[in-house]
Design an enzyme around this catalytic site. Structure first.
Site, short mmCIF file in Angstrom:
data_model
loop_
_atom_site.label_atom_id
_atom_site.label_comp_id
_atom_site.label_asym_id
_atom_site.label_seq_id
_atom_site.Cartn_x
_atom_site.Cartn_y
_atom_site.Cartn_z
N TYR A 145 0.84 -1.21 0.00
CA TYR A 145 0.00 0.00 0.00
C TYR A 145 0.87 1.26 0.00
CZ TYR A 145 -3.81 3.14 1.48
OH TYR A 145 -4.75 4.15 1.56
N THR A 210 -0.70 5.98 18.53
CA THR A 210 -1.70 7.06 18.40
C THR A 210 -2.23 7.16 16.96
OG1 THR A 210 -0.15 8.82 17.83
CG2 THR A 210 -0.51 8.39 20.18
N ARG A 211 -3.46 7.66 16.89
CA ARG A 211 -4.09 8.01 15.61
C ARG A 211 -4.97 9.23 15.88
NH1 ARG A 211 -1.02 4.50 14.51
NH2 ARG A 211 -1.28 2.73 13.08
N1 UDP Z 1 -6.27 -1.49 15.92
C1 UDP Z 1 -6.61 -2.08 17.15
N2 UDP Z 1 -7.64 -2.98 17.15
C2 UDP Z 1 -8.33 -3.33 16.04
C3 UDP Z 1 -7.99 -2.72 14.80
C4 UDP Z 1 -6.93 -1.81 14.79
O1 UDP Z 1 -6.02 -1.79 18.19
O2 UDP Z 1 -9.25 -4.16 16.13
C5 UDP Z 1 -5.17 -0.49 15.91
C6 UDP Z 1 -4.11 -0.75 14.87
O3 UDP Z 1 -3.12 -1.61 15.37
C7 UDP Z 1 -3.60 0.65 14.61
C8 UDP Z 1 -4.82 1.54 14.83
O4 UDP Z 1 -5.74 0.75 15.57
O5 UDP Z 1 -2.59 1.00 15.55
C9 UDP Z 1 -5.48 1.98 13.53
O6 UDP Z 1 -5.64 0.86 12.73
P1 UDP Z 1 -6.44 0.87 11.37
O7 UDP Z 1 -6.37 -0.51 10.82
O8 UDP Z 1 -7.77 1.48 11.58
O9 UDP Z 1 -5.65 1.88 10.43
P2 UDP Z 1 -4.10 2.27 10.23
O10 UDP Z 1 -3.99 3.62 10.84
O11 UDP Z 1 -3.23 1.29 10.94
O12 UDP Z 1 -3.91 2.26 8.77
#
Ligand code: UDP
Length: 313
Positions: A145, A210-211
């Site tokens: 990706y 973090t996000r």
């Molecule tokens: N995540 C989590 N539990 C879940 C799905 C995702 O803790 O059931 C975490 C994942 O490891 C990441 C964040 O949430 O750190 C965001 O994940 P997502 O897949 O939504 O998008 P990314 O930002 O990684 O592309």
């Protein structure tokens, strides 16, 4: 404008179609339904300014009639989807972007690429500014990706420099809202599905990563402003309200099911540790910033998911 959009049946693509129709434009939507969903655009079935073509944009194609803008949104976008379809992901970012640029060039249309914060990889600069080149593992599981989008940005700039195509590049950060796939594995649908079913919320790692989450109508507003702007270089679009994933899980739990347990699971490989957009450029250039807070956005999203989740009696 008459606008060609790839990924029109996707989560963000379908909201973009709604916004462009509201603005009075006419749309030719392309989708091969690899991860897109016809129900996302079902409400447009009788819309005369909307036409949907079943088209894989990695194959050569043409679109009848003139058009003014091309928006390339097609791509698997959730980690689960692109891990399942790594080759298609690489192809739609490379061959697909080139094909979309070619039709823009041929028709003298402006071009908007929806790129991603994944271009920054696991970033060493925080918050992420557009001038940061990123820290991407080229051979890790997410590379299909990340590198596909980095190639997409590179070829977009090449078409601008070599042929003068009026190109725009958005780097989209985590976005959520109605029409996300319940089972696409991303954290917002995962937590909402779990909380509605009364199951434990699965936090990966210790939840300290973090996000920051942007509601889809805010994102689409930014994309539209960018399309109309003159900016050639990438612009971050996202919500700067950063939180840890554990804080996010607790916020969902406290709001919707205070008794729900949290289950910690292994952190996926190369999961970025921190992510927050610096949106100074979008603020200054596009006069844009997100307006929908997390409470309001989650309330709107949960309404959508409630209908999809068959909650056990
Ligand atoms: N995540 C989590 N539990 C879940 C799905 C995702 O803790 O059931 C975490 C994942 O490891 C990441 C964040 O949430 O750190 C965001 O994940 P997502 O897949 O939504 O998008 P990314 O930002 O990684 O592309």
């Amino acid at each position: 404008m008459r606008i060609v959009i790839s990924g029109a049946a996707g989560f963000v693509g379908s909201h973009m179609c709604d916004r462009l129709l509201t603005e009075g434009h006419t749309i030719i939507g392309l989708d091969n339904f690899l991860t897109g969903n016809r129900t996302n655009i079902g409400h447009l079935a009788r819309e005369r300014r909307f036409e949907l073509i079943n088209q894989d944009v990695t194959e050569t194609f043409s679109v009848d009639g003139g058009f003014d803008a091309v928006i390339h949104m097609a791509s698997p976008a959730s980690p689960r989807d692109y891990l399942e379809h790594p080759i298609e992901t690489l192809e739609v970012g490379s061959v697909g972007t080139r094909n979309m640029l070619e039709i823009a060039l041929e028709h003298g249309a402006r071009f908007l690429l929806t790129s991603t914060s994944e271009c920054y990889g696991d970033p060493h600069v925080h918050p992420q500014v557009e001038t940061y080149w990123g820290n991407v593992n080229p051979v890790g599981p997410r590379s299909c990706y990340d590198e596909s989008k980095r190639f997409a940005e590179a070829i977009t700039m090449a078409y601008h420099r070599k042929y003068g195509v009026a190109t725009r590049i958005a780097r989209i950060f985590n976005t959520y809202g109605p029409r996300m796939k319940l089972d696409d594995g991303r954290v917002v649908p995962a937590f909402l599905d779990q909380v509605l079913r009364g199951e434990p919320l699965t936090v990966f790692g210790d939840g300290s990563q973090t996000r920051s989450f942007c509601y889809v109508s805010d994102l689409v507003d930014g994309l539209y402003r960018l399309l109309l702007s003159d900016e050639i270089y990438p612009v971050n679009l996202g919500n700067p309200n950063e939180m840890t994933i554990l804080q996010f899980a607790e916020a969902i739990r406290d709001r919707l099911n205070p008794g729900a347990p949290i289950a910690f699971q292994p952190l996926p490989e190369d999961d970025p540790k921190q992510r927050q957009p610096d949106i100074t450029k979008a603020r200054t250039l596009l006069n844009w910033e997100p307006k929908v807070g997390l409470d309001e956005g989650i309330a709107k999203t949960i309404e959508y998911f409630r209908d999809l989740v068959a909650v056990p009696a």
